[in-house]
Design a protein around this motif. Structure first.
Motif, PDB file in Angstrom:
ATOM      1  N   VAL A 173       2.772   1.672  -3.442  1.00 52.06           N
ATOM      2  CA  VAL A 173       1.909   2.135  -4.535  1.00 52.06           C
ATOM      3  C   VAL A 173       1.533   3.604  -4.327  1.00 52.06           C
ATOM      4  O   VAL A 173       1.555   4.398  -5.275  1.00 52.06           O
ATOM      5  CB  VAL A 173       0.659   1.238  -4.683  1.00 52.06           C
ATOM      6  CG1 VAL A 173      -0.333   1.839  -5.667  1.00 52.06           C
ATOM      7  CG2 VAL A 173       1.072  -0.165  -5.131  1.00 52.06           C
ATOM      8  N   ARG A 174       1.230   3.993  -3.090  1.00 47.63           N
ATOM      9  CA  ARG A 174       0.920   5.408  -2.822  1.00 47.63           C
ATOM     10  C   ARG A 174       2.126   6.291  -3.155  1.00 47.63           C
ATOM     11  O   ARG A 174       1.966   7.375  -3.723  1.00 47.63           O
ATOM     12  CB  ARG A 174       0.487   5.604  -1.370  1.00 47.63           C
ATOM     13  CG  ARG A 174      -0.937   5.155  -1.112  1.00 47.63           C
ATOM     14  CD  ARG A 174      -1.453   5.629   0.244  1.00 47.63           C
ATOM     15  NE  ARG A 174      -0.761   5.003   1.363  1.00 47.63           N
ATOM     16  CZ  ARG A 174      -1.195   3.917   1.994  1.00 47.63           C
ATOM     17  NH1 ARG A 174      -2.318   3.329   1.640  1.00 47.63           N
ATOM     18  NH2 ARG A 174      -0.512   3.425   3.003  1.00 47.63           N
TER      19      ARG A 174
ATOM     20  N   PRO B  24      -1.422  -3.643  -7.680  1.00 50.81           N
ATOM     21  CA  PRO B  24      -2.695  -3.326  -8.355  1.00 50.81           C
ATOM     22  C   PRO B  24      -2.891  -4.104  -9.656  1.00 50.81           C
ATOM     23  O   PRO B  24      -1.940  -4.371 -10.385  1.00 50.81           O
ATOM     24  CB  PRO B  24      -2.584  -1.828  -8.645  1.00 50.81           C
ATOM     25  CG  PRO B  24      -1.578  -1.319  -7.667  1.00 50.81           C
ATOM     26  CD  PRO B  24      -0.614  -2.448  -7.448  1.00 50.81           C
ATOM     27  N   SER B  25      -4.133  -4.443  -9.914  1.00 56.91           N
ATOM     28  CA  SER B  25      -4.520  -5.093 -11.170  1.00 56.91           C
ATOM     29  C   SER B  25      -4.496  -4.063 -12.291  1.00 56.91           C
ATOM     30  O   SER B  25      -4.485  -2.856 -12.035  1.00 56.91           O
ATOM     31  CB  SER B  25      -5.934  -5.663 -11.030  1.00 56.91           C
ATOM     32  OG  SER B  25      -5.947  -6.646 -10.028  1.00 56.91           O
TER      33      SER B  25
ATOM     34  N   HIS C 172      -1.149   0.474 -11.266  1.00 51.74           N
ATOM     35  CA  HIS C 172      -0.715  -0.763 -11.922  1.00 51.74           C
ATOM     36  C   HIS C 172       0.590  -0.575 -12.708  1.00 51.74           C
ATOM     37  O   HIS C 172       1.394  -1.516 -12.818  1.00 51.74           O
ATOM     38  CB  HIS C 172      -1.799  -1.306 -12.855  1.00 51.74           C
ATOM     39  CG  HIS C 172      -1.343  -2.515 -13.617  1.00 51.74           C
ATOM     40  ND1 HIS C 172      -1.151  -3.736 -13.019  1.00 51.74           N
ATOM     41  CD2 HIS C 172      -0.997  -2.673 -14.919  1.00 51.74           C
ATOM     42  CE1 HIS C 172      -0.726  -4.608 -13.913  1.00 51.74           C
ATOM     43  NE2 HIS C 172      -0.623  -3.992 -15.084  1.00 51.74           N
TER      44      HIS C 172
ATOM     45  N   GLN D 276      -6.652  -2.680 -14.118  1.00 52.34           N
ATOM     46  CA  GLN D 276      -7.672  -1.633 -14.099  1.00 52.34           C
ATOM     47  C   GLN D 276      -7.577  -0.716 -12.876  1.00 52.34           C
ATOM     48  O   GLN D 276      -8.333   0.234 -12.768  1.00 52.34           O
ATOM     49  CB  GLN D 276      -9.082  -2.250 -14.192  1.00 52.34           C
ATOM     50  CG  GLN D 276      -9.522  -3.026 -12.966  1.00 52.34           C
ATOM     51  CD  GLN D 276      -9.006  -4.452 -12.891  1.00 52.34           C
ATOM     52  OE1 GLN D 276      -8.178  -4.881 -13.688  1.00 52.34           O
ATOM     53  NE2 GLN D 276      -9.492  -5.205 -11.919  1.00 52.34           N
ATOM     54  N   GLU D 277      -6.629  -0.970 -11.973  1.00 50.28           N
ATOM     55  CA  GLU D 277      -6.508  -0.184 -10.745  1.00 50.28           C
ATOM     56  C   GLU D 277      -5.414   0.872 -10.856  1.00 50.28           C
ATOM     57  O   GLU D 277      -4.417   0.667 -11.542  1.00 50.28           O
ATOM     58  CB  GLU D 277      -6.200  -1.100  -9.553  1.00 50.28           C
ATOM     59  CG  GLU D 277      -7.311  -2.061  -9.235  1.00 50.28           C
ATOM     60  CD  GLU D 277      -6.949  -3.014  -8.110  1.00 50.28           C
ATOM     61  OE1 GLU D 277      -7.827  -3.245  -7.271  1.00 50.28           O
ATOM     62  OE2 GLU D 277      -5.804  -3.526  -8.080  1.00 50.28           O
ATOM     63  N   PRO D 278      -5.597   2.001 -10.143  1.00 51.02           N
ATOM     64  CA  PRO D 278      -4.541   3.019 -10.126  1.00 51.02           C
ATOM     65  C   PRO D 278      -3.242   2.433  -9.566  1.00 51.02           C
ATOM     66  O   PRO D 278      -3.262   1.669  -8.610  1.00 51.02           O
ATOM     67  CB  PRO D 278      -5.090   4.089  -9.168  1.00 51.02           C
ATOM     68  CG  PRO D 278      -6.555   3.846  -9.076  1.00 51.02           C
ATOM     69  CD  PRO D 278      -6.754   2.377  -9.340  1.00 51.02           C
TER      70      PRO D 278
ATOM     71  N   GLN E 200       0.826  -1.210   0.000  1.00 47.82           N
ATOM     72  CA  GLN E 200       0.000   0.000   0.000  1.00 47.82           C
ATOM     73  C   GLN E 200       0.865   1.266   0.000  1.00 47.82           C
ATOM     74  O   GLN E 200       0.627   2.191  -0.784  1.00 47.82           O
ATOM     75  CB  GLN E 200      -0.948   0.001   1.214  1.00 47.82           C
ATOM     76  CG  GLN E 200      -1.882  -1.195   1.282  1.00 47.82           C
ATOM     77  CD  GLN E 200      -2.585  -1.485  -0.024  1.00 47.82           C
ATOM     78  OE1 GLN E 200      -3.270  -0.627  -0.578  1.00 47.82           O
ATOM     79  NE2 GLN E 200      -2.415  -2.683  -0.539  1.00 47.82           N
TER      80      GLN E 200
ATOM     81  N   ASP F 121      -0.029  -8.813  -4.582  1.00 47.96           N
ATOM     82  CA  ASP F 121      -0.971  -7.789  -4.128  1.00 47.96           C
ATOM     83  C   ASP F 121      -0.811  -6.451  -4.841  1.00 47.96           C
ATOM     84  O   ASP F 121      -1.491  -5.480  -4.489  1.00 47.96           O
ATOM     85  CB  ASP F 121      -0.830  -7.580  -2.615  1.00 47.96           C
ATOM     86  CG  ASP F 121      -1.409  -8.741  -1.821  1.00 47.96           C
ATOM     87  OD1 ASP F 121      -2.308  -9.428  -2.338  1.00 47.96           O
ATOM     88  OD2 ASP F 121      -0.951  -8.963  -0.684  1.00 47.96           O
TER      89      ASP F 121
END
Length: 124
Positions: free
Chosen positions: A52-53, A96-97, A103, A99-101, A49, A94
């Motif tokens: 990615v942030r 992002p896929s 990725h 379609q997720e922000p 998390q 884990d």
């Protein structure tokens, strides 16, 4: 952070990450308090998390995503089974896929992480 001889490699991975990237210290301390000890797979949910942030530029003062990926690349290159299991299952798995922000971070993975990522998530 001290290392105990014979410490589980997954716990050692967490300790090494926090030592190398001290921005994870608060997450680590909260984790240990809530979990009653180090649970590498649970801890790495927070690492994903935060990483990615950071990649998205959403969290100032967090660990730079590049440093985190470089550390994980280095650790995976060592070929320690228990370390790979934590990184592959609880970090790469884990991310992002498509379609997720965030990725696009998968395109920044080093060669070792990238190869492992493609094996577990061939469709991204």
């Amino acid at each position: 952070m001290t290392t105990t001889p014979g410490e589980h490699p997954g716990v050692q991975l967490v300790n090494d990450l926090v030592t190398r990237i001290p921005e994870f210290r608060n997450v680590y301390e909260d984790h240990v308090f809530c979990q009653g000890g180090v649970q590498p797979h649970v801890f790495f949910w927070e690492v994903v998390q935060d990483t990615v942030r950071s990649f998205l530029g959403e969290e100032r003062g967090s660990a730079d995503w590049r440093r985190t990926l470089a550390f994980l690349e280095e650790q995976c290159a060592r070929g320690v089974l228990d370390v790979d299991e934590v990184i592959v299952t609880s970090f790469l798995g884990d991310l992002p896929s498509p379609q997720e922000p965030g990725h696009a971070i998968v395109h920044q993975l080093g060669p070792v992480l990238s190869a492992k990522f493609v094996r577990i998530r061939p469709l991204g």
